[in-house]
Design a protein around this motif. Structure first.
Motif, PDB file in Angstrom:
ATOM      1  N   SER A 227       0.724  -1.077   0.414  1.00 30.70           N
ATOM      2  CA  SER A 227      -0.517  -0.282  -0.097  1.00 30.70           C
ATOM      3  C   SER A 227       0.638   1.184   0.042  1.00 30.70           C
ATOM      4  O   SER A 227       1.778   1.218   1.476  1.00 30.70           O
ATOM      5  N   PHE A 228       0.360   2.184  -1.064  1.00 28.29           N
ATOM      6  CA  PHE A 228       1.541   3.163  -1.025  1.00 28.29           C
ATOM      7  C   PHE A 228       0.886   4.785  -0.129  1.00 28.29           C
ATOM      8  O   PHE A 228      -0.294   4.626  -0.328  1.00 28.29           O
ATOM      9  N   TRP A 229       1.550   5.160   0.202  1.00 29.44           N
ATOM     10  CA  TRP A 229       1.336   5.925   1.300  1.00 29.44           C
ATOM     11  C   TRP A 229       1.970   7.438   1.122  1.00 29.44           C
ATOM     12  O   TRP A 229       3.326   7.013   1.774  1.00 29.44           O
TER      13      TRP A 229
ATOM     14  N   LEU B  34       5.736   6.082   2.822  1.00 26.21           N
ATOM     15  CA  LEU B  34       5.383   4.397   3.066  1.00 26.21           C
ATOM     16  C   LEU B  34       5.116   2.749   2.733  1.00 26.21           C
ATOM     17  O   LEU B  34       3.440   3.829   2.209  1.00 26.21           O
ATOM     18  N   CYS B  35       5.534   1.738   2.930  1.00 25.26           N
ATOM     19  CA  CYS B  35       3.826   0.684   2.411  1.00 25.26           C
ATOM     20  C   CYS B  35       3.147   1.088   3.664  1.00 25.26           C
ATOM     21  O   CYS B  35       3.545   0.908   5.072  1.00 25.26           O
ATOM     22  N   ALA B  36       2.063   0.451   3.542  1.00 27.23           N
ATOM     23  CA  ALA B  36       1.050   0.535   4.498  1.00 27.23           C
ATOM     24  C   ALA B  36       0.613  -0.296   4.484  1.00 27.23           C
ATOM     25  O   ALA B  36      -1.033  -0.216   5.371  1.00 27.23           O
ATOM     26  N   GLU B  37       0.723  -1.544   4.395  1.00 26.99           N
ATOM     27  CA  GLU B  37      -0.167  -2.456   4.179  1.00 26.99           C
ATOM     28  C   GLU B  37       0.928  -3.759   4.575  1.00 26.99           C
ATOM     29  O   GLU B  37       2.330  -3.668   3.882  1.00 26.99           O
ATOM     30  N   PHE B  38       0.623  -4.483   5.642  1.00 29.98           N
ATOM     31  CA  PHE B  38       1.854  -5.287   5.788  1.00 29.98           C
ATOM     32  C   PHE B  38       1.910  -6.234   4.546  1.00 29.98           C
ATOM     33  O   PHE B  38       0.831  -7.132   4.312  1.00 29.98           O
ATOM     34  N   CYS B  39       3.403  -6.690   4.184  1.00 29.77           N
ATOM     35  CA  CYS B  39       3.689  -7.635   3.447  1.00 29.77           C
ATOM     36  C   CYS B  39       5.341  -8.176   2.741  1.00 29.77           C
ATOM     37  O   CYS B  39       5.850  -8.510   2.684  1.00 29.77           O
ATOM     38  N   GLY B  40       5.129  -8.554   4.333  1.00 35.24           N
ATOM     39  CA  GLY B  40       6.453  -9.735   4.933  1.00 35.24           C
ATOM     40  C   GLY B  40       6.812  -8.864   5.918  1.00 35.24           C
ATOM     41  O   GLY B  40       7.182  -8.262   6.913  1.00 35.24           O
ATOM     42  N   ALA B  41       8.498  -9.471   6.186  1.00 39.20           N
ATOM     43  CA  ALA B  41       9.630  -9.542   7.361  1.00 39.20           C
ATOM     44  C   ALA B  41       9.644  -8.188   7.234  1.00 39.20           C
ATOM     45  O   ALA B  41       9.980  -7.785   8.263  1.00 39.20           O
ATOM     46  N   GLN B  42       9.904  -7.177   5.825  1.00 37.13           N
ATOM     47  CA  GLN B  42      10.113  -5.846   5.787  1.00 37.13           C
ATOM     48  C   GLN B  42       9.909  -4.745   5.549  1.00 37.13           C
ATOM     49  O   GLN B  42       9.816  -4.209   4.753  1.00 37.13           O
TER      50      GLN B  42
END
Ligand code: CUA
Length: 320
Positions: free
Chosen positions: A155-157, A188-196
């Protein structure tokens, strides 16, 4: 400077909007907050009032529901007020959604965003420019941002500039962006997408149209030729080691596409997708041991001798 301090220093706040999308959202937030706070205070106030009145009263009196006017309170407070308040808020939300979907003016720039674990690629298809993890836009102009994911949903934010939007592996999504004041903003990325997921950031520079044209002209060029013997050795190391399988440096033999394009690496503000400030020391640490900085990142360790690493850094830091 610790990397966490660096992160905190420019922590983005959506309460400090610098672009139209974030502006609309901030106004909406305050309206929702005001109505919510008013309702909360009203309910608590009535509750205190009723309790205080009951305490003064003789307990043998008739049941409260038989009191004249009780029904009116129920109808007004239980039906009329919620219907009016929620309908109003819904109307404002729909109006804002429509506003956010409309272009804020004539389209000046198109950016295609690819999200992947765990970095961002920004392509400017009209200009033929690629700028991983660093989005540069002209201030005051409408930018169409098209987005898609390479692997999982991201998620793009940019809290100070835009709403959030999902990047899907299966189809393109679009939002509009318009920075109203020049500056550097964090995305930032606003959706959980893995370890980093937490280290999937990017930097947005909103610059004057003149600065934008200069940036674009430079970004279109191939990498500068190495000048010193050490820089030439650095380029040879880059081309002959595993670096070249994953990264492109235009104008050299390196043409990998798995990792970010490094043609203008030295002109970018951050390393490893907003994780570290772009300094020579950080770059050396990142190349030597990426898993220490960003466990799970797809980049393998450099496996270079000290002199090899120094030559490579001599070369990479010229890539402006
Ligand atoms: Cu990408 Cu979270």
């Amino acid at each position: 400077m610790s990397r966490f301090l660096w992160l905190a220093a420019d922590a983005p706040s959506s309460l400090d909007p610098a672009g139209r999308g974030a502006d609309v959202i901030e106004t909406e937030m305050w309206i929702q907050f005001a109505v919510g706070a008013f309702t909360f205070l009203l309910v608590i106030g009535l509750l205190v009032f009723v309790v205080a009145r009951r305490m003064q009263r003789d307990p043998s009196e008739a049941h409260v529901a038989n009191e004249p006017g009780a029904q009116r309170w129920l109808v007004l407070g239980g039906i009329v007020f919620p219907v009016v308040a929620l309908t109003g808020l819904f109307g404002i939300s729909v109006h804002d959604l429509v506003t956010l979907a409309d272009p804020p003016g004539q389209e000046k720039v198109i950016v295609e965003v690819r999200g992947q674990r765990w970095w961002w690629n920004f392509d400017y298809p009209v200009e033929g420019v690629r700028s991983p993890n660093h989005l540069v836009i002209p201030v005051g102009e409408s930018v169409r941002v098209r987005l898609r994911a390479r692997d999982v949903i991201h998620s793009f934010w940019v809290p100070q500039l835009s709403r959030k939007i999902d990047l899907l592996p299966t189809e393109w999504t679009t939002i509009w962006m318009k920075a109203e004041r020049p500056g550097r903003y964090r995305g930032l990325c606003a959706e959980f997408c893995g370890a980093q997921h937490a280290r999937m950031h990017f930097v947005v520079d909103a610059v004057t149209p003149v600065q934008y044209d200069a940036w674009r002209a430079n970004a279109k060029k191939n990498a500068p030729e190495p000048k010193t013997a050490s820089e030439r050795r650095g380029r040879a190391i880059f081309e002959s080691h595993s670096c070249a399988y994953c990264h492109t440096i235009r104008g050299t033999k390196a043409a990998g596409w798995v990792g970010p394009d490094l043609t203008h690496l030295a002109s970018r503000p951050s390393l490893a997708a907003g994780t570290l400030p772009n300094t020579r020391g950080n770059l050396g640490g990142w190349i030597s041991d990426p898993q220490h900085v960003k466990p799970g990142a797809l980049m393998p360790p450099g496996r270079l001798s000290g002199p090899e690493l120094q030559a490579l850094l001599d070369y990479l830091t010229t890539l402006r």
